[in-house]
Design a protein around this motif. Structure first.
Motif, mmCIF file in Angstrom:
data_model
loop_
_atom_site.group_PDB
_atom_site.id
_atom_site.type_symbol
_atom_site.label_atom_id
_atom_site.label_comp_id
_atom_site.label_asym_id
_atom_site.label_seq_id
_atom_site.Cartn_x
_atom_site.Cartn_y
_atom_site.Cartn_z
ATOM 1 N N GLN A 1 0.828 -1.205 0.000
ATOM 2 C CA GLN A 1 0.000 0.000 0.000
ATOM 3 C C GLN A 1 0.866 1.261 0.000
ATOM 4 O O GLN A 1 0.536 2.253 -0.648
ATOM 5 N N TYR A 2 1.990 1.226 0.711
ATOM 6 C CA TYR A 2 2.926 2.353 0.665
ATOM 7 C C TYR A 2 3.515 2.498 -0.730
ATOM 8 O O TYR A 2 3.607 3.619 -1.267
ATOM 9 N N MET A 3 3.922 1.392 -1.337
ATOM 10 C CA MET A 3 4.523 1.433 -2.666
ATOM 11 C C MET A 3 3.565 2.022 -3.700
ATOM 12 O O MET A 3 3.981 2.644 -4.667
ATOM 13 N N LYS A 4 2.255 1.839 -3.479
ATOM 14 C CA LYS A 4 1.253 2.327 -4.425
ATOM 15 C C LYS A 4 0.757 3.728 -4.101
ATOM 16 O O LYS A 4 -0.087 4.271 -4.825
ATOM 17 N N LEU B 1 11.981 -10.040 14.874
ATOM 18 C CA LEU B 1 12.860 -10.027 13.703
ATOM 19 C C LEU B 1 12.561 -11.165 12.747
ATOM 20 O O LEU B 1 12.588 -10.990 11.527
ATOM 21 N N THR B 2 12.271 -12.355 13.280
ATOM 22 C CA THR B 2 12.065 -13.505 12.402
ATOM 23 C C THR B 2 10.767 -13.407 11.606
ATOM 24 O O THR B 2 10.662 -13.968 10.522
ATOM 25 N N GLU B 3 9.766 -12.702 12.124
ATOM 26 C CA GLU B 3 8.459 -12.648 11.470
ATOM 27 C C GLU B 3 8.269 -11.380 10.655
ATOM 28 O O GLU B 3 7.960 -11.430 9.465
ATOM 29 N N VAL B 4 8.410 -10.216 11.301
ATOM 30 C CA VAL B 4 8.094 -8.961 10.609
ATOM 31 C C VAL B 4 9.269 -7.985 10.536
ATOM 32 O O VAL B 4 9.304 -7.126 9.658
ATOM 33 N N GLY B 5 10.226 -8.115 11.473
ATOM 34 C CA GLY B 5 11.327 -7.158 11.516
ATOM 35 C C GLY B 5 12.125 -7.079 10.229
ATOM 36 O O GLY B 5 12.406 -5.989 9.715
ATOM 37 N N THR B 6 12.487 -8.242 9.682
ATOM 38 C CA THR B 6 13.282 -8.243 8.453
ATOM 39 C C THR B 6 12.489 -7.688 7.271
ATOM 40 O O THR B 6 13.060 -7.049 6.390
ATOM 41 N N ILE B 7 11.179 -7.922 7.258
ATOM 42 C CA ILE B 7 10.351 -7.377 6.179
ATOM 43 C C ILE B 7 10.340 -5.857 6.245
ATOM 44 O O ILE B 7 10.447 -5.164 5.220
ATOM 45 N N ILE B 8 10.217 -5.313 7.469
ATOM 46 C CA ILE B 8 10.198 -3.859 7.634
ATOM 47 C C ILE B 8 11.536 -3.249 7.233
ATOM 48 O O ILE B 8 11.590 -2.258 6.501
ATOM 49 N N ILE B 9 12.633 -3.843 7.715
ATOM 50 C CA ILE B 9 13.965 -3.308 7.415
ATOM 51 C C ILE B 9 14.242 -3.332 5.921
ATOM 52 O O ILE B 9 14.856 -2.413 5.370
ATOM 53 N N LYS B 10 13.770 -4.375 5.249
ATOM 54 C CA LYS B 10 14.042 -4.516 3.812
ATOM 55 C C LYS B 10 13.137 -3.620 2.959
ATOM 56 O O LYS B 10 13.387 -3.443 1.774
ATOM 57 N N SER B 11 12.110 -3.043 3.569
ATOM 58 C CA SER B 11 11.219 -2.147 2.822
ATOM 59 C C SER B 11 11.872 -0.770 2.676
ATOM 60 O O SER B 11 12.962 -0.528 3.187
ATOM 61 N N GLU B 12 11.183 0.137 2.008
ATOM 62 C CA GLU B 12 11.693 1.494 1.830
ATOM 63 C C GLU B 12 11.366 2.395 3.012
ATOM 64 O O GLU B 12 11.722 3.572 3.027
ATOM 65 N N ILE B 13 10.678 1.871 4.011
ATOM 66 C CA ILE B 13 10.321 2.660 5.191
ATOM 67 C C ILE B 13 11.585 2.918 6.012
ATOM 68 O O ILE B 13 12.342 1.980 6.286
ATOM 69 N N PRO C 1 9.347 11.007 8.287
ATOM 70 C CA PRO C 1 8.737 11.968 7.357
ATOM 71 C C PRO C 1 7.342 11.534 6.927
ATOM 72 O O PRO C 1 7.140 10.379 6.551
ATOM 73 N N ASP C 2 6.399 12.452 7.013
ATOM 74 C CA ASP C 2 5.011 12.152 6.632
ATOM 75 C C ASP C 2 4.836 12.434 5.145
ATOM 76 O O ASP C 2 3.980 13.233 4.738
ATOM 77 N N THR C 3 5.645 11.772 4.339
ATOM 78 C CA THR C 3 5.658 12.017 2.893
ATOM 79 C C THR C 3 5.382 10.722 2.133
ATOM 80 O O THR C 3 5.697 9.629 2.609
ATOM 81 N N TYR C 4 4.833 10.884 0.939
ATOM 82 C CA TYR C 4 4.516 9.724 0.112
ATOM 83 C C TYR C 4 5.721 9.336 -0.742
ATOM 84 O O TYR C 4 6.659 10.121 -0.931
ATOM 85 N N TYR D 1 -0.182 5.141 1.612
ATOM 86 C CA TYR D 1 0.316 5.492 2.937
ATOM 87 C C TYR D 1 1.570 6.343 2.786
ATOM 88 O O TYR D 1 2.342 6.166 1.840
ATOM 89 N N THR D 2 1.785 7.262 3.744
ATOM 90 C CA THR D 2 3.064 7.959 3.807
ATOM 91 C C THR D 2 4.077 7.049 4.500
ATOM 92 O O THR D 2 3.731 6.001 5.035
ATOM 93 N N LYS D 3 5.335 7.484 4.497
ATOM 94 C CA LYS D 3 6.375 6.702 5.180
ATOM 95 C C LYS D 3 6.024 6.531 6.657
ATOM 96 O O LYS D 3 6.149 5.438 7.220
ATOM 97 N N ARG D 4 5.597 7.629 7.298
ATOM 98 C CA ARG D 4 5.274 7.550 8.719
ATOM 99 C C ARG D 4 4.084 6.630 8.971
ATOM 100 O O ARG D 4 4.101 5.807 9.889
ATOM 101 N N GLU D 5 3.051 6.763 8.157
ATOM 102 C CA GLU D 5 1.859 5.930 8.325
ATOM 103 C C GLU D 5 2.177 4.451 8.145
ATOM 104 O O GLU D 5 1.752 3.607 8.939
ATOM 105 N N ALA D 6 2.951 4.127 7.099
ATOM 106 C CA ALA D 6 3.298 2.730 6.845
ATOM 107 C C ALA D 6 4.154 2.166 7.974
ATOM 108 O O ALA D 6 3.935 1.045 8.444
ATOM 109 N N GLY D 7 5.146 2.947 8.427
ATOM 110 C CA GLY D 7 5.996 2.502 9.524
ATOM 111 C C GLY D 7 5.207 2.284 10.796
ATOM 112 O O GLY D 7 5.421 1.314 11.532
ATOM 113 N N TYR D 8 4.252 3.184 11.050
ATOM 114 C CA TYR D 8 3.422 3.068 12.249
ATOM 115 C C TYR D 8 2.514 1.846 12.176
ATOM 116 O O TYR D 8 2.386 1.088 13.146
ATOM 117 N N ILE D 9 1.876 1.634 11.035
ATOM 118 C CA ILE D 9 0.974 0.490 10.879
ATOM 119 C C ILE D 9 1.742 -0.824 11.026
ATOM 120 O O ILE D 9 1.303 -1.755 11.699
#
Length: 452
Positions: free
Chosen positions: A203-206, A410-422, A270-273, A209-217
């Motif tokens: 949803q962020y990639m499309k 880290l094993t479930e969601v942490g690596t996915i978050i780190i590897k994203s653009e957030i 940053p609250d930017t798209y 969501y902004t960077k802040r919103e995606a990171g928060y969610i």
């Protein structure tokens, strides 16, 4: 006024049917709870489990092949920079990477080979470390294959626009996110937290969501599924308290979400798209519009753009990125995290202040369970295993709930978050993890005293 008129024209029989039928299929697969024994699951989880059963013992070899292929092709890309990869959107997304992530891919491939073929040190291939992670990679493989081409039915057919407009008055002031984020929350509750994080990333990639919103969610809404909560309750021996146990998880989760949205590091993102897509979100209801009517208009406008081509192209992009770029990172970092948690006293040393902190609130056997308050950063199941020998039911209740509201594993969601653009690195994730832990403990203790 012209724009409003054009959106209104999109409300026709064809678009309404696309919105209702296609979104209905997405909701049915992702969000509708299906009874399963004493608990329930989703059709998507049935599909994932069916794929795991279909692959059987060969799944681990498929994972090895995927990780080795990813490492080899990424090495070729790094050295030779062939046009066939650099000029292809899907191949570039999967195999063009940085030296650090290339090293991670190589480590992931080596670990997978060691685990599957049973060679190497016990600390790498044991059931508590490498074997556990490769099994998780197999699960992720099945999740990606099963949901990538179904995800657009949930995200691109109008249901997120519909719920976004209707729920915005509640979700925006409480959590500082769009109303459509409620879909992420439901997908996680009834399905899997890693699937919900991937949904948020897309949803962020499309541009929704902004960077802040995606990171928060990602760090607050991606709570583990109800079936897993029941598994934890069973593991620690308090399944007979499950209604109170899950009520506590929900209340504490909401309290944490409200607070974390307003403090660093989330508040400073940053609250930017995303620059490539820009803002695609439109949930604000014009003064002259009825809320429900506007929700239908936005849904039909979104449904009009939905086609089989978007399903295939979007799904294939997710598959390539997840299989060849994400899963190797999970294998490498996840195994390293579990080795540290299982074979070193690092978490025991770090957890002494947590024992003192819990003692302030009267938690029984506080120092004995202190390591369980931090080891969840590596994996969400380890805390439950560490407290099975604890005598106090209330302490088991407190640590069990805590392990499920910490979210950032880290094993479930942490690596996915780190590897994203957030912009959330390992250190920021650990800070958020600590914030959630420190805020949650007194709230959980209070509720435990009231409910038990």
């Amino acid at each position: 006024m012209m724009e409003i008129t054009m959106e209104t024209r999109k409300v026709n029989t064809k678009n309404l049917l696309k919105f209702i039928l296609c979104s209905g299929f997405g909701v049915l697969m992702f969000l509708v709870p299906i009874p399963q024994g004493d608990s329930f699951t989703t059709l998507l989880d049935f599909l994932k489990s069916g794929l795991k059963g279909l692959f059987g013992e060969s799944l681990s070899y498929i994972v090895v092949g995927t990780l080795v292929l990813s490492a080899v092709v990424s090495i070729v890309d790094m050295i030779a920079k062939p046009d066939i990869i650099r000029n292809n959107h899907y191949l570039k997304k999967a195999f063009s990477t940085t030296p650090f992530y290339l090293a991670s891919k190589i480590v992931g491939a080596v670990i997978a080979c060691m685990v599957v073929f049973g060679v190497g040190p016990e600390m790498i291939i044991s059931a508590d470390t490498g074997t556990s992670i490769i099994d998780l990679c197999g699960t992720l493989f099945c999740i990606v294959i099963s949901f990538s081409f179904i995800l657009p039915f949930l995200t691109d057919c109008g249901i997120m626009e519909f719920l976004g407009v209707l729920l915005r008055p509640v979700v925006r002031p409480l959590f500082h996110v769009p109303g459509r984020a409620s879909v992420d929350l439901m997908a996680s509750w009834f399905g899997a937290s890693n699937a919900a994080v991937i949904l948020t990333r897309e949803q962020y990639m499309k541009g929704f969501y902004t960077k802040r919103e995606a990171g928060y969610i990602m760090t607050n809404f991606s709570i583990v599924s109800i079936p897993f909560c029941l598994l934890i309750a069973n593991t620690v021996g308090i399944d007979y308290l499950f209604p109170a146990f899950y009520l506590c998880i929900c209340v504490v989760g909401v309290v944490l979400a409200i607070i974390i949205a307003r403090i660093p590091p989330i508040s400073r993102i940053p609250d930017t798209y995303r620059k490539k897509t820009g803002k695609q979100l439109n949930e604000e209801v014009p003064d002259e519009k009825n809320v429900f009517a506007y929700a239908v208009e936005m849904s039909c406008a979104r449904a009009e753009k939905f086609s089989l081509r978007t399903v295939l192209s979007g799904g294939f992009e997710v598959v390539m990125g997840m299989l060849f770029d994400l899963i190797p990172i999970v294998a490498a970092w996840g195994t390293i995290a579990l080795i540290i948690a299982t074979y070193t006293p690092v978490f025991k040393w770090l957890s002494y202040p947590m024992g003192m902190y819990m003692s302030l609130f009267g938690v029984e056997e506080a120092f004995a369970v202190a390591p369980a308050t931090l080891v969840g950063f590596a994996d969400m199941f380890i805390p439950a295993l560490l407290i099975t020998g604890i005598a106090s039911v209330k302490t088991k209740f407190i640590i069990g709930v805590l392990s499920l509201v910490q979210i950032i594993y880290l094993t479930e969601v942490g690596t996915i978050i780190i590897k994203s653009e957030i912009p959330l690195n390992l250190w920021k994730l650990f800070v958020i993890f600590l914030e959630r832990t420190l805020i949650a403990i007194p709230v959980i203790v209070l509720m435990a005293n009231l409910l038990i």
